[in-house]
Every structure is written in C-alpha cells, then in structure tokens.
Design an enzyme around this catalytic site. Sequence first.
Site, PDB file in Angstrom:
ATOM      1  N   LYS A  14      16.148  34.196  76.573  1.00 45.36           N
ATOM      2  CA  LYS A  14      15.406  33.690  77.738  1.00 45.36           C
ATOM      3  C   LYS A  14      15.858  34.420  79.004  1.00 45.36           C
ATOM      4  CE  LYS A  14      16.755  29.365  76.994  1.00 45.36           C
ATOM      5  NZ  LYS A  14      17.593  29.534  75.777  1.00 45.36           N
ATOM      6  N   ARG A  89      14.174  20.264  78.703  1.00 43.24           N
ATOM      7  CA  ARG A  89      14.954  20.332  77.474  1.00 43.24           C
ATOM      8  C   ARG A  89      14.978  19.010  76.731  1.00 43.24           C
ATOM      9  NH1 ARG A  89      18.637  24.762  78.796  1.00 43.24           N
ATOM     10  NH2 ARG A  89      20.262  24.863  77.255  1.00 43.24           N
ATOM     11  N   ARG A 128      27.685  38.070  73.474  1.00 47.49           N
ATOM     12  CA  ARG A 128      27.679  37.807  74.912  1.00 47.49           C
ATOM     13  C   ARG A 128      29.016  37.256  75.405  1.00 47.49           C
ATOM     14  NH1 ARG A 128      23.375  33.603  76.950  1.00 47.49           N
ATOM     15  NH2 ARG A 128      24.946  32.239  76.048  1.00 47.49           N
ATOM     16  N   ARG A 134      31.183  33.352  79.529  1.00 47.06           N
ATOM     17  CA  ARG A 134      30.728  31.982  79.802  1.00 47.06           C
ATOM     18  C   ARG A 134      31.572  30.977  79.033  1.00 47.06           C
ATOM     19  NH1 ARG A 134      24.247  31.278  79.311  1.00 47.06           N
ATOM     20  NH2 ARG A 134      24.889  29.309  78.363  1.00 47.06           N
ATOM     21  N   ARG A 146      25.753  23.053  70.803  1.00 45.45           N
ATOM     22  CA  ARG A 146      24.559  23.444  71.587  1.00 45.45           C
ATOM     23  C   ARG A 146      23.359  23.619  70.666  1.00 45.45           C
ATOM     24  NH1 ARG A 146      26.809  28.556  74.443  1.00 45.45           N
ATOM     25  NH2 ARG A 146      24.660  28.861  75.146  1.00 45.45           N
TER      26      ARG A 146
HETATM   27  P1  AP5 Z   1      20.283  35.511  76.635  1.00 44.29           P
HETATM   28  O1  AP5 Z   1      19.050  36.129  77.191  1.00 44.29           O
HETATM   29  O2  AP5 Z   1      21.441  35.368  77.547  1.00 44.29           O
HETATM   30  O3  AP5 Z   1      19.938  34.124  75.903  1.00 44.29           O
HETATM   31  P2  AP5 Z   1      19.373  32.769  76.502  1.00 44.29           P
HETATM   32  O4  AP5 Z   1      18.167  32.410  75.718  1.00 44.29           O
HETATM   33  O5  AP5 Z   1      19.243  32.842  77.980  1.00 44.29           O
HETATM   34  O6  AP5 Z   1      20.534  31.816  76.022  1.00 44.29           O
HETATM   35  P3  AP5 Z   1      21.470  30.791  76.801  1.00 44.29           P
HETATM   36  O7  AP5 Z   1      22.740  30.704  76.030  1.00 44.29           O
HETATM   37  O8  AP5 Z   1      21.557  31.130  78.256  1.00 44.29           O
HETATM   38  O9  AP5 Z   1      20.661  29.488  76.603  1.00 44.29           O
HETATM   39  P4  AP5 Z   1      21.164  28.054  76.715  1.00 44.29           P
HETATM   40  O10 AP5 Z   1      19.889  27.324  76.665  1.00 44.29           O
HETATM   41  O11 AP5 Z   1      22.195  27.665  75.730  1.00 44.29           O
HETATM   42  O12 AP5 Z   1      21.981  28.054  78.097  1.00 44.29           O
HETATM   43  P5  AP5 Z   1      21.601  27.591  79.565  1.00 44.29           P
HETATM   44  O13 AP5 Z   1      22.291  28.480  80.502  1.00 44.29           O
HETATM   45  O14 AP5 Z   1      20.142  27.383  79.695  1.00 44.29           O
HETATM   46  O15 AP5 Z   1      20.703  36.387  75.350  1.00 44.29           O
HETATM   47  C1  AP5 Z   1      21.893  36.113  74.637  1.00 44.29           C
HETATM   48  C2  AP5 Z   1      22.576  37.445  74.240  1.00 44.29           C
HETATM   49  O16 AP5 Z   1      21.730  38.142  73.338  1.00 44.29           O
HETATM   50  C3  AP5 Z   1      22.836  38.393  75.416  1.00 44.29           C
HETATM   51  O17 AP5 Z   1      24.047  39.046  75.224  1.00 44.29           O
HETATM   52  C4  AP5 Z   1      21.651  39.376  75.332  1.00 44.29           C
HETATM   53  O18 AP5 Z   1      22.006  40.622  75.853  1.00 44.29           O
HETATM   54  C5  AP5 Z   1      21.391  39.431  73.839  1.00 44.29           C
HETATM   55  N1  AP5 Z   1      19.992  39.668  73.492  1.00 44.29           N
HETATM   56  C6  AP5 Z   1      18.896  39.058  74.034  1.00 44.29           C
HETATM   57  N2  AP5 Z   1      17.760  39.518  73.453  1.00 44.29           N
HETATM   58  C7  AP5 Z   1      18.153  40.424  72.517  1.00 44.29           C
HETATM   59  C8  AP5 Z   1      17.442  41.239  71.573  1.00 44.29           C
HETATM   60  N3  AP5 Z   1      16.095  41.207  71.499  1.00 44.29           N
HETATM   61  N4  AP5 Z   1      18.156  42.031  70.758  1.00 44.29           N
HETATM   62  C9  AP5 Z   1      19.527  42.067  70.839  1.00 44.29           C
HETATM   63  N5  AP5 Z   1      20.253  41.320  71.712  1.00 44.29           N
HETATM   64  C10 AP5 Z   1      19.580  40.522  72.531  1.00 44.29           C
HETATM   65  O19 AP5 Z   1      22.269  26.136  79.603  1.00 44.29           O
HETATM   66  C11 AP5 Z   1      23.686  26.001  79.562  1.00 44.29           C
HETATM   67  C12 AP5 Z   1      24.050  24.527  79.610  1.00 44.29           C
HETATM   68  O20 AP5 Z   1      23.623  23.961  80.862  1.00 44.29           O
HETATM   69  C13 AP5 Z   1      23.415  23.634  78.550  1.00 44.29           C
HETATM   70  O21 AP5 Z   1      24.133  23.658  77.315  1.00 44.29           O
HETATM   71  C14 AP5 Z   1      23.471  22.277  79.239  1.00 44.29           C
HETATM   72  O22 AP5 Z   1      24.755  21.742  79.190  1.00 44.29           O
HETATM   73  C15 AP5 Z   1      23.158  22.625  80.688  1.00 44.29           C
HETATM   74  N6  AP5 Z   1      21.714  22.578  80.961  1.00 44.29           N
HETATM   75  C16 AP5 Z   1      20.915  23.636  81.292  1.00 44.29           C
HETATM   76  N7  AP5 Z   1      19.647  23.238  81.453  1.00 44.29           N
HETATM   77  C17 AP5 Z   1      19.627  21.897  81.209  1.00 44.29           C
HETATM   78  C18 AP5 Z   1      18.595  20.925  81.187  1.00 44.29           C
HETATM   79  N8  AP5 Z   1      17.316  21.258  81.451  1.00 44.29           N
HETATM   80  N9  AP5 Z   1      18.934  19.653  80.891  1.00 44.29           N
HETATM   81  C19 AP5 Z   1      20.210  19.301  80.647  1.00 44.29           C
HETATM   82  N10 AP5 Z   1      21.237  20.179  80.622  1.00 44.29           N
HETATM   83  C20 AP5 Z   1      20.942  21.477  80.908  1.00 44.29           C
HETATM   84 MG    MG Z   2      20.210  31.883  79.580  1.00 38.70          MG
END
Ligand code: AP5
Ligand code: MG
Length: 190
Positions: A14, A89, A128, A134, A146
């Site tokens: 994402k 979410r 990552r 992180r 997660r």
């Molecule tokens: P990346 O693009 O960073 O993945 P992402 O989908 O953004 O994954 P996240 O881990 O950020 O998602 P998340 O939902 O767990 O975390 P968030 O920050 O939203 O890609 C990952 C890796 O893969 C990178 O190294 C990238 O380079 C690589 N990659 C990508 N595409 C690739 C490809 N095609 N080929 C090869 N490599 C590739 O949330 C964190 C925390 O915040 C949650 O756990 C929760 O506690 C809280 N939170 C956030 N939003 C909410 C909400 N709405 N409600 C309640 N709690 C929330």
């Molecule tokens: Mg992300």
Amino acid sequence: MKFFVLFGPPGAGKGTQAGAMVERFNLCHLSTGELLRSEIAAGTPLGLQAKALIEAGNLVPDSVVEGMIEDKFQSVKGVKGFLLDGFPRTLAQAEALDAILAKSGDQVTACVSIMIPDALIHERIAHRAHIEGRADDARPEVVENRIKTYHDKTEPLIAFYKKVGKYSEIDGVGTIEQVRERIFSAMDKF
Ligand code: AP5
Ligand code: MG
C-alpha cells in the site's frame, strides 16, 4: 472529489504504491499508520495511547483514527480527492467513513485492494524490518498478530465494498511496476 480506499494486508504494498497513485490522480495520501507513527515520534498524548497497541500489533480505537481522518478532510485543500491507506480497517470505521462523507454529499469512490498470500507478507515485512526499523516489524509474533487482526477485523470489509459494487482486487504478486500498472488500469475505471 474522489475517495479511494487503499486496502490490503500488512506488507501488501500500500505505502509503496501510494506515491504513484496520488501523483497520477492528484490525490492527498492519508495513511493512518503513518499519522499514528508521527504522533508517537512527537510524544503527543494520542501517540502515547497508540504506542503500546501498535507495538503489539493491535488496532487503535476506531474513534482515534476516525477523528484523524475527518480533521484531514477539513484541512487539506487543493486536491482532487484522497487516498486512504490503511483506513477503514473495521466495519465500524467503514460505516463512520460513509457517515463523515455523507455530511458533504460525498461517498467512497472505490476500494482498491492489493492482495498477496500470507507467506509473502512475512517475506516482505522481514525485508522491510532491516530497512525502515519499524517497531511493529521487528518481532515475528507481532507480525503474526497483525496478520490475524487483518483476517479477523479487516477482511470483512471486502464483502462490505463488494456489496455496493466498489471493490476492485489487484494481484499484488509481481514487480512494483507490474502491480502499479494493474492499479492504474483499475482506478481508470472509476
Ligand atoms: P509496504 O508498501 O510498506 O506495505 P504496506 O501495505 O504499506 O504494509 P504496512 O505494513 O504499512 O501495512 P499495515 O497495514 O500493517 O501498517 P500501517 O502502517 O497501516 O511494503 C512492504 C515491503 O514490501 C516494503 O519493504 C516494500 O519495499 C516491499 N514491496 C512492496 N511491493 C513490492 C513488490 N511488488 N515486490 C517486492 N517488494 C515489494 O498500520 C500500522 C499500525 O497502526 C496497525 O497495526 C495499527 O496498530 C495502527 N493502525 C493503522 N491504521 C489503523 C486503523 N485504521 N485503525 C486502527 N488502527 C490502525
Ligand atoms: Mg504502509
């Protein structure tokens, strides 16, 4: 105004794809995860509340993220819409989003969902962890939680957006460029 929900499990890509999406469609990228990490870094009361939850791989309360999103809708100007990364979410958040948008006569444009299998989630997050440091990427049991939280609380949103004909699923396996092209052709339809 367009309101795209960028959906997918942890590590789906994402954040990686968001930059190109906002540039192409002149959107504001809102990642609730990034907003929360900034609050933690700044040591705000909200950040203090969120820290332990995030570091255990649990969700923060719905009201916290709903408030952050509504504030941004009101304060950000000069864009053609918003790209909501990691929000909603839970079903409650999806319903709250509809209610927030309804106040201005708006609605969700589409839910663009990047899908990868669980085994690849582990691989991408492990990769990552070395680069970004992180806190919630460091421990396998937190990553596992997660993923479980995603399946239990977030996956039901797929049916929610399918029911209203707004769900668009993208195969997230492939190079970053391949996935980007799939996303662009899906978004062009909305
Ligand atoms: P990346 O693009 O960073 O993945 P992402 O989908 O953004 O994954 P996240 O881990 O950020 O998602 P998340 O939902 O767990 O975390 P968030 O920050 O939203 O890609 C990952 C890796 O893969 C990178 O190294 C990238 O380079 C690589 N990659 C990508 N595409 C690739 C490809 N095609 N080929 C090869 N490599 C590739 O949330 C964190 C925390 O915040 C949650 O756990 C929760 O506690 C809280 N939170 C956030 N939003 C909410 C909400 N709405 N409600 C309640 N709690 C929330
Ligand atoms: Mg992300």
